[in-house]
Design an enzyme around this catalytic site. Structure first.
Site, mmCIF file in Angstrom:
data_model
loop_
_atom_site.group_PDB
_atom_site.id
_atom_site.type_symbol
_atom_site.label_atom_id
_atom_site.label_comp_id
_atom_site.label_asym_id
_atom_site.label_seq_id
_atom_site.Cartn_x
_atom_site.Cartn_y
_atom_site.Cartn_z
ATOM 1 N N TYR A 26 0.832 -1.207 0.000
ATOM 2 C CA TYR A 26 0.000 0.000 0.000
ATOM 3 C C TYR A 26 0.865 1.256 0.000
ATOM 4 C CZ TYR A 26 -3.679 3.265 1.392
ATOM 5 O OH TYR A 26 -4.568 4.313 1.450
ATOM 6 N N LYS A 62 1.036 4.378 -2.838
ATOM 7 C CA LYS A 62 0.794 5.793 -2.531
ATOM 8 C C LYS A 62 2.067 6.617 -2.698
ATOM 9 C CE LYS A 62 -3.551 5.475 -1.829
ATOM 10 N NZ LYS A 62 -4.469 6.080 -2.846
#
Length: 262
Positions: free
Chosen positions: A161, A165
């Site tokens: 994740y 990002k």
């Protein structure tokens, strides 16, 4: 090269007459962002997989909201979305790349399929949509990518994740440099823990919530309206000289060291 001359008049956060696409606009942060844009006078286009959810939220918005059902990971999705918006409105002024999927798990056990799925939605999709949208923003425009505080900190079980990002934040800078000469601004918003349906689990764990609060100088979590208001600002003329920036809305969480001393 397109340049926008500086105007001495006070710039406005109003978005009247602007057409803005919000991906994942039916729930959570996306829904709050869409609402704030509509309240600022913008014509919002909600994009997502679940058309029923999009339409339900669109009915609560003022102005001329529109919905487009799409799988953002499909190869032709970006072209189809932009074409549909231009056909309906004759223009495209803003894009909020909000849709994404979180992933939590040990790096030692993440499968190739999991990598591909997360990166397709969280990285490839917003970058393709940004490129296609920018091409349609013939009079200039603004793109806002929704990132995460997780991109700025190291935490076990978040490698995939945070990679996705972090990629968005890096791409924001590159896109700003590339698209600036055409009058298109690109910025990233990095929320900290903000209450939505997706983060409700944290609010049901008092110990977890208190531990998080101790890492935040302002001592609380965020509200979706706070993220939405910054996003609307970045889309507006009030932010006409801001591009290539990643701005945190996290109460100081990623810029403090409170956890060490709590």
């Amino acid at each position: 090269m397109t340049t926008t001359p500086y105007s001495p008049t006070a710039p406005s956060t109003e978005l009247k007459g602007r057409v803005v696409v919000v991906t994942g606009g039916g729930r959570g942060l996306g829904a709050a962002i869409a609402s704030h844009i509509a309240q600022a006078g913008g014509d919002v286009v909600l994009v997502g997989r679940n058309v029923d959810v999009l339409r339900e939220h669109a009915r609560t918005l003022p102005g001329d909201p529109h919905t487009i059902g799409a799988d953002l990971t499909a190869p032709g999705a970006a072209d189809e979305i932009v074409a549909a918006v231009v056909e309906r409105y004759g223009r495209l002024d803003g894009l909020v790349n909000n849709a994404g999927s979180a992933h939590f798990g040990d790096a030692t056990s993440i499968s190739a399929a999991e990598y591909d799925a997360i990166l397709a939605l969280d990285v490839r999709a917003p970058l393709m949509l940004a490129g296609r949208a920018a091409r349609a923003m013939t009079g200039g425009g603004a793109i806002v990518n929704i990132s995460s505080a997780m991109a700025a900190i190291g935490q076990p079980g978040t490698s995939l994740y945070t990679a996705s990002k972090g990629a968005i934040d890096a791409a924001t800078r590159a896109l700003a440099a590339e698209l600036g000469p055409t009058g298109v601004r690109v910025n990233s918003v990095r929320p900290g823990l903000t209450r939505t349906t997706a983060t409700e689990y944290a609010y049901q764990d008092p110990a977890l919530l208190q531990a998080y609060h101790r890492t935040v100088p302002l001592g609380r979590t965020g509200d979706s309206v706070e993220v939405a208001s910054l996003t609307t600002f970045l889309l507006s003329d009030a932010a006409s000289f801001i591009t290539g920036q990643t701005i945190a809305v996290d109460g100081g969480h990623t810029t403090s060291n409170l956890a060490v001393f709590s």
